[in-house]
Design an enzyme around this catalytic site. Structure first.
Site, PDB file in Angstrom:
ATOM      1  N   ASP A  32     -74.170   9.717  21.886  1.00 32.10           N
ATOM      2  CA  ASP A  32     -73.014  10.613  21.744  1.00 32.10           C
ATOM      3  C   ASP A  32     -73.210  11.472  20.495  1.00 32.10           C
ATOM      4  O   ASP A  32     -73.078  10.987  19.373  1.00 32.10           O
ATOM      5  CB  ASP A  32     -71.712   9.818  21.633  1.00 32.10           C
ATOM      6  CG  ASP A  32     -70.487  10.714  21.736  1.00 32.10           C
ATOM      7  OD1 ASP A  32     -69.994  10.903  22.857  1.00 32.10           O
ATOM      8  OD2 ASP A  32     -70.049  11.233  20.692  1.00 32.10           O
ATOM      9  N   GLU A  55     -72.496  14.401  17.656  1.00 32.95           N
ATOM     10  CA  GLU A  55     -71.486  15.234  17.014  1.00 32.95           C
ATOM     11  C   GLU A  55     -72.202  16.484  16.528  1.00 32.95           C
ATOM     12  O   GLU A  55     -73.375  16.413  16.116  1.00 32.95           O
ATOM     13  CB  GLU A  55     -70.803  14.501  15.860  1.00 32.95           C
ATOM     14  CG  GLU A  55     -70.023  13.267  16.281  1.00 32.95           C
ATOM     15  CD  GLU A  55     -68.969  13.527  17.349  1.00 32.95           C
ATOM     16  OE1 GLU A  55     -68.340  14.609  17.298  1.00 32.95           O
ATOM     17  OE2 GLU A  55     -68.778  12.669  18.224  1.00 32.95           O
ATOM     18  N   ASP A  81     -73.850  16.551  26.216  1.00 34.46           N
ATOM     19  CA  ASP A  81     -74.853  16.139  25.230  1.00 34.46           C
ATOM     20  C   ASP A  81     -76.274  16.491  25.658  1.00 34.46           C
ATOM     21  O   ASP A  81     -77.044  17.073  24.877  1.00 34.46           O
ATOM     22  CB  ASP A  81     -74.759  14.630  24.980  1.00 34.46           C
ATOM     23  CG  ASP A  81     -73.399  14.212  24.458  1.00 34.46           C
ATOM     24  OD1 ASP A  81     -73.246  14.033  23.236  1.00 34.46           O
ATOM     25  OD2 ASP A  81     -72.473  14.069  25.288  1.00 34.46           O
ATOM     26  N   HIS A  85     -64.269  10.808  17.928  1.00 33.92           N
ATOM     27  CA  HIS A  85     -65.192  11.866  17.528  1.00 33.92           C
ATOM     28  C   HIS A  85     -66.133  11.448  16.402  1.00 33.92           C
ATOM     29  O   HIS A  85     -66.796  12.300  15.813  1.00 33.92           O
ATOM     30  CB  HIS A  85     -64.454  13.153  17.165  1.00 33.92           C
ATOM     31  CG  HIS A  85     -63.608  13.686  18.281  1.00 33.92           C
ATOM     32  ND1 HIS A  85     -64.141  14.148  19.462  1.00 33.92           N
ATOM     33  CD2 HIS A  85     -62.260  13.801  18.402  1.00 33.92           C
ATOM     34  CE1 HIS A  85     -63.164  14.532  20.262  1.00 33.92           C
ATOM     35  NE2 HIS A  85     -62.018  14.323  19.643  1.00 33.92           N
ATOM     36  N   ASP A  96     -67.968   6.377  19.063  1.00 35.33           N
ATOM     37  CA  ASP A  96     -67.876   6.753  20.471  1.00 35.33           C
ATOM     38  C   ASP A  96     -68.896   5.986  21.304  1.00 35.33           C
ATOM     39  O   ASP A  96     -68.612   5.562  22.429  1.00 35.33           O
ATOM     40  CB  ASP A  96     -68.075   8.258  20.643  1.00 35.33           C
ATOM     41  CG  ASP A  96     -66.847   9.064  20.222  1.00 35.33           C
ATOM     42  OD1 ASP A  96     -65.799   8.449  19.941  1.00 35.33           O
ATOM     43  OD2 ASP A  96     -66.946  10.306  20.167  1.00 35.33           O
TER      44      ASP A  96
END
Length: 308
Positions: free
Chosen positions: A121, A123, A220, A278, A283
């Site tokens: 995941d 960011e 992603d 987030h 996550d």
């Protein structure tokens, strides 16, 4: 608690292949197979720690152990097909009769199609209105064992953005990532090299080991990583080109689309949210927890992405 019916498929692998422990019985008679049935009521993972992973289809219950369970729990706890509707009371009763080891031996997850799931995941840099190009600033991966659904290894690095090196207040508020966490960190190219080293060290590049990435959505690996690699002139490794979209997997299992992503999936499965929304690594932990819960309920994960 979620009350839902899951039709389950016959097993594709034997217990020996997946390394499940053998059952100990006083007789030499073969264990009786329960065959295919439907779980009408499934408790959340916290409600039945010892009994939740009731294997449907793939599990083989010996008649001896099943008869012992009937005596301990009482016939009223069993459905007509002989499958207990587990609860915490059942767990305590079985534990009191030293039944834990036998139950652990005869229950397991359904065999999955992959040896390992790689939960990822990202960011990325962001603002309102959105900045372009976005750049990955957190790169976490959890290596999830496909048989036990437990986390075996973690890769986690922060990434120095180069196009927009200064994080916006919006980005920091959303992700919890402050400027000091990315300053001086490796570039995306360097992080990708370290990912490859980690994959090799974990045995994930072995052609006999089946693994696949899992993400919460297609963004992603369909948009973010290939887009930034194209911008920087970097190649994308083949193992990033197939994945499981957890939102699609959840919708197949539960019959509804999680509009709010992890929050809806946790709510639908009666799970507590782990950590901060987030945060990439948090996550990933939520994704892993959701996967484990769905696997407890007999769901078999399959690739959802289309070939590049």
């Amino acid at each position: 608690m979620v009350d839902r019916t899951f039709p389950l498929s016959p097993p594709q692998h034997t217990h020996k292949h997946w390394g499940f422990p053998a059952l100990t019985e006083p007789s030499a008679s073969p264990a009786a197979s329960l065959g295919i049935f439907e779980v009408r009521r499934v408790l959340d993972a916290s409600g039945c720690s010892m009994l939740a992973p009731l294997q449907t289809g793939a599990a083989r219950f010996s008649s001896y152990l099943l008869s012992r369970a009937r005596k301990v729990l009482g016939s009223h706890l069993f459905s007509p097909c002989g499958v207990p509707e587990f609860c915490s009371i059942s767990t305590r009763k079985l534990a009191a009769h030293s039944f834990g080891a036998s139950m652990a031996a005869m229950m397991s997850f359904p065999p999955q199609r992959y040896h390992y799931f790689l939960v990822l995941d990202f960011e990325a840099t962001c603002d309102k209105p959105q900045i372009h190009p976005q750049e990955i600033i957190e790169f976490p991966i959890l290596k999830l064992n496909g048989r036990t659904m437990e986390i075996e290894s973690t890769f986690h690095m922060y990434v120095q953005p180069v196009v927009h090196p200064q994080l916006t207040p919006f980005c920091t508020e959303l992700t919890g990532i402050i400027q000091a966490m990315v300053d001086g960190q490796p570039s995306l190219q360097q992080v990708l090299e370290r990912v490859d080293e980690w994959m090799a060290k974990e045995g994930l590049l072995d052609p006999n080991v089946k693994s696949i990435f899992v993400t919460c959505g297609d963004w992603d690996l369909k948009v973010m990583l290939p887009g930034q690699c194209q911008y920087l002139g970097l190649p994308v490794a083949d193992y990033f080109k197939q994945w499981i979209n957890l939102k699609k997997a959840y919708s197949f299992a539960m019959g509804c689309w999680p509009k709010n992503g992890l929050l809806d999936m946790n709510k639908g499965l009666s799970l507590q949210h782990i950590g901060r929304p987030h945060s990439g690594i948090d996550d990933c932990k939520n994704i892993a927890n959701i996967m484990k819960t769905l696997a407890y309920r007999g769901f078999i994960f399959k690739q959802t992405s289309k070939p590049f």
